[in-house]
Structures are given as C-alpha cells and as structure tokens.
Motif scaffolding. Sequence first.
Motif, PDB file in Angstrom:
ATOM      1  N   UNK A 197      -4.651  27.039  23.557  1.00 37.98           N
ATOM      2  CA  UNK A 197      -5.042  28.183  22.737  1.00 37.98           C
ATOM      3  C   UNK A 197      -5.173  27.787  21.266  1.00 37.98           C
ATOM      4  N   UNK A 198      -4.256  26.923  20.817  1.00 37.40           N
ATOM      5  CA  UNK A 198      -4.295  26.467  19.438  1.00 37.40           C
ATOM      6  C   UNK A 198      -5.554  25.661  19.171  1.00 37.40           C
ATOM      7  N   UNK A 199      -5.933  24.789  20.119  1.00 37.42           N
ATOM      8  CA  UNK A 199      -7.135  23.975  19.949  1.00 37.42           C
ATOM      9  C   UNK A 199      -8.369  24.844  19.824  1.00 37.42           C
ATOM     10  N   UNK A 200      -8.448  25.870  20.657  1.00 34.64           N
ATOM     11  CA  UNK A 200      -9.586  26.785  20.592  1.00 34.64           C
ATOM     12  C   UNK A 200      -9.624  27.496  19.245  1.00 34.64           C
ATOM     13  N   UNK A 201      -8.441  27.900  18.757  1.00 31.46           N
ATOM     14  CA  UNK A 201      -8.384  28.601  17.473  1.00 31.46           C
ATOM     15  C   UNK A 201      -8.856  27.712  16.331  1.00 31.46           C
ATOM     16  N   UNK A 202      -8.463  26.437  16.368  1.00 37.28           N
ATOM     17  CA  UNK A 202      -8.862  25.514  15.321  1.00 37.28           C
ATOM     18  C   UNK A 202     -10.357  25.246  15.352  1.00 37.28           C
ATOM     19  N   UNK A 203     -10.882  25.054  16.558  1.00 39.23           N
ATOM     20  CA  UNK A 203     -12.299  24.733  16.686  1.00 39.23           C
ATOM     21  C   UNK A 203     -13.176  25.912  16.309  1.00 39.23           C
ATOM     22  N   UNK A 204     -12.688  27.110  16.537  1.00 42.82           N
ATOM     23  CA  UNK A 204     -13.491  28.295  16.247  1.00 42.82           C
ATOM     24  C   UNK A 204     -13.236  28.837  14.853  1.00 42.82           C
ATOM     25  N   UNK A 205     -12.353  28.183  14.079  1.00 43.57           N
ATOM     26  CA  UNK A 205     -12.027  28.668  12.743  1.00 43.57           C
ATOM     27  C   UNK A 205     -13.214  28.563  11.809  1.00 43.57           C
ATOM     28  N   UNK A 206     -13.291  29.477  10.865  1.00 46.20           N
ATOM     29  CA  UNK A 206     -14.359  29.479   9.879  1.00 46.20           C
ATOM     30  C   UNK A 206     -13.733  29.448   8.492  1.00 46.20           C
ATOM     31  N   UNK A 207     -14.580  29.316   7.494  1.00 50.72           N
ATOM     32  CA  UNK A 207     -14.124  29.281   6.108  1.00 50.72           C
ATOM     33  C   UNK A 207     -14.687  30.489   5.403  1.00 50.72           C
TER      34      UNK A 207
END
Length: 484
Positions: A8-18
């Motif tokens: 879940x953490x990996x998905x959150x990081x990959x989908x993060x935006x700025x």
Amino acid sequence: MIKRPLAMLTVALLSGCVMGPDYQAPELQLPEQYSASLQQDHKASDVKDWQAFYLNPQLQALIEHALSSNLSLATMQSRLRAAKANLTVTNADRWPELKAAFGAERTKDSGLTNSGDLYDSSRTLGVTASWEVDIWGAQRRADQSQWANTFSTAELLLAAKVSLISEVATAYYELADIEKRLQISQETAELRAKELEIARLRHQNGVISGLDVRQVQVEYQTAMVNLPQLKFERQQKRNQLRILLGEYSYDIEDVSRDANAQFPESLVAGIPSRLLAQRPDLRASEQQLIAATADVGIAEAAKLPSFTITAAYGRESDSLDDLLKARGMTWSLAGGLTAPIFNAGKLDAQLTIAQETQQQALLAYRSAVLNAYTEVKDGMNDYQRAQQVWIEQRRLLEASAAYLRLAQLRYKNGVATSLDLIDAQRNHFTAELALSEAQRDKQLAMITLYRALGGGVGKQTAIDLVQVDDNESNSSVASSSTAN
C-alpha cells in the motif's frame, strides 16, 4: 501481515503528486540596450575579475586582506554554513525517523482486592519508527524552498564580496585624493611661507606697502587652513579602511599619489539582459522568488489529508538480566490518515499568505532588475561626465600654470603688480586641488560602473559555494540559478 502495508505504501508513493505551481522565470522585458547615446558592445560584456580590474598592487593587497578578514563577510559566510546545515534538517523530514526506546516498570496491586499484595516488574527494549508519507509533495516543496534559500544566501555572499571590494577600492582612491591634496597644500604653504618672509623684508626696506604683506599673509593662511582638515580626513579614511579590513590598527602605508592607469583602458557594458547572469544580488532575488513559489505548494498540501505510518519492534522481560535473551517479542505496525475538517479558515489564510508572499517576491525581483538596469545607465553617464570634467580640469590646470609663469615673469620685470601674481598663484592652487578631486571622481565613477555590472567575483558561483550534489532535490533549483 507486513507485506500488505508495504505494498500500500509503494502505491501511495508512486501515485503521489506535487502540489503548487512549478517555478517559471518571469518575463522581464528588459530593453535591448542601455541608451543609444552611450557607447556599448551589443554582443557581450567583459566584466573582469577584480584582480584584472584593480591593477594597483597595494590596492590588491588590501582587497585580499579584506576578503579574508572582514567581519561582515565572515557573518555572511556563517549564514551560508547555517543554511547548508538547514538543508539536512529539511531533507530529513522526507525519511522515516527511527528511535531506540528502553523502559522499566514496577507495579503493585493492593492486597485488599487480591489474596495478597501483588508485585510485577517489566523491562522493554525496542525500536520505534514513524513516517509521514509525502503524498502531495509538501516535503519535496520544502526541500526545493530550502535549496533556493541556500542558493540565495550564497548569492548574497557573492554580492557582499562585490560590495566589499568596491568599498575598499573607493576608500583607497579617496585616501589617494586626500594624500594628493594634502601634499599640494603643504607644498603651497611652504612656498607661501617663503614668500611671506620675503614680503616682510621688502616691507622693512620700503619696497612694498603693508597691504602687500597682508595679501601674501592671507594666501599663506589660506593654504595653511586646509592642512588640519585634510589630516583629519586622512586619519578618518584610514580608520574606515581598517574597519573594512577587520583590523584595529592595520598599518596602511601612504597610498600612491599618482593613480593614473590604475584600471583597464576600457570596460564594455554589454547588453541589459547580461545583468541577470552577472549580478549576484539579482540571482539572489530570483532564488527568493523560487523559494516563495515552492512555499505555495506547501500551503496547498496542508489542506489535504496526510498519511502517517508508525512501527515498533522490541523485546519484553520481567528481568533486566535476561532482557536481550527473552523470548517476549513485541511489534506493531499502524497507518493513519488525517484530514483537516474545521480550522476556522486558518489553512486558507496560510495559502493566501503564501501566494501574496510569492507575489511580493516577484515584485521585489522585478524591482531589483529595474534598479540594476538604472544603476548601470547612471554609472555610464556618471563616468562620461567625470571623464569630461577631468579633461577640462586638466586643461584648466595647464592654463593656470601658464598664467602663473607669465605673472611671475611680468612681476620680476616690474610690469605686473603683486596682486596679479597672487591672483595667478591662487588660481593655480585651486586648479591643482580641483584636478585631484576630478581624478578621484573619475576613479570612483569607474568603480561604481564596475560594481553595477556585477564585477568582482570572477568565475566563482553560488553552486561552488554550496557544493551541491547531483540529485533530483536540487538540480531544478541549480538549473534555475544558472539558466540566465
């Protein structure tokens, strides 16, 4: 149980935006040239390093000492070191925080509710971790902002060096002018003293009247009255130089009284757009705009939910001796999502503040560029004025010298009166002092123009001072710093 949260953490990081706007250099609409009436090279400028511009060896030694010992410059260097250390502080917030924890507890339960008093002891040893996942890029924006602030501090340090070099050079040539005028006044006073003695002897012999003696005495006192003030100014200017040098009693030798040919023969101004690359104060102002732009993203991200992960792992035992051998393992893994619901408009106000701060930084940058452009134009005009005044003043001195020679010849032959001779001497003395001041003004005008063009630090850049690593967090800011 552990793999699922990590996924879940990996998905959150990959989908993060700025969040927030990316920095874009503003359109400044600088004129193509400073003025059609001013001589300039439209291709480039040749603003040299200070060693190639200030050619006087004594002045070079003073500048070298000032760059190594000036207290204000040392303060700026300390600020840069603090800013570089703050980079580590800001960057650390992007990563998990690990802590070691040790705890001891002893409890007692009352015998009134049990078969007897009950005692219990426990010892725990473990590691805890916490991490706020940078989903919306708030930490990345904070990283960008701090890099920009660090580059701005480095540019301000370079600007301080430019300012210090010009201040030392200005004080040096002002001291040279004082020394020259003091020399002229002393030599004139000595000459007037001899003339006064001769006039008194001639008056005793009945050759001239008492009025003639008084006229010679007035001219003598006119030369003498300048000496105390010039000596005070000389000491004051030396003290000013000592402050710039960071010394209480630096031994300043008498400066050269003939400062001709102390600069290169020419200084090409180039085109206005070159100022953005040449002047460190403008680069510092742009970095402050970059930081303010990144702060808008931080304020926008604060209005969105945040995701925090906490974990703990350790051992537990009822005895300290076998704590490390105990089989009582404990661990926990938790994730939490928090979102602002009601804050009485605080977050909206903080975003407005960030946006207005960005606007203020933009206006400050535009204002700095406008002022720099005007400083160069004024510097070019002032140098042309000073150059022309110096030429005319030199011609005036030549004319007054010719007038003095003729007056002396006519006085010896009895054709001219003492009044004619005194008038010629007065004019020549005034012209000598004025030429020294004109020489000083021409030198100071060249220093001012050189400073306005950003000269003084050579090829040294803010990146050299910060010594950045080639990583994603700072490459965008570094490229903005050198783009112009």
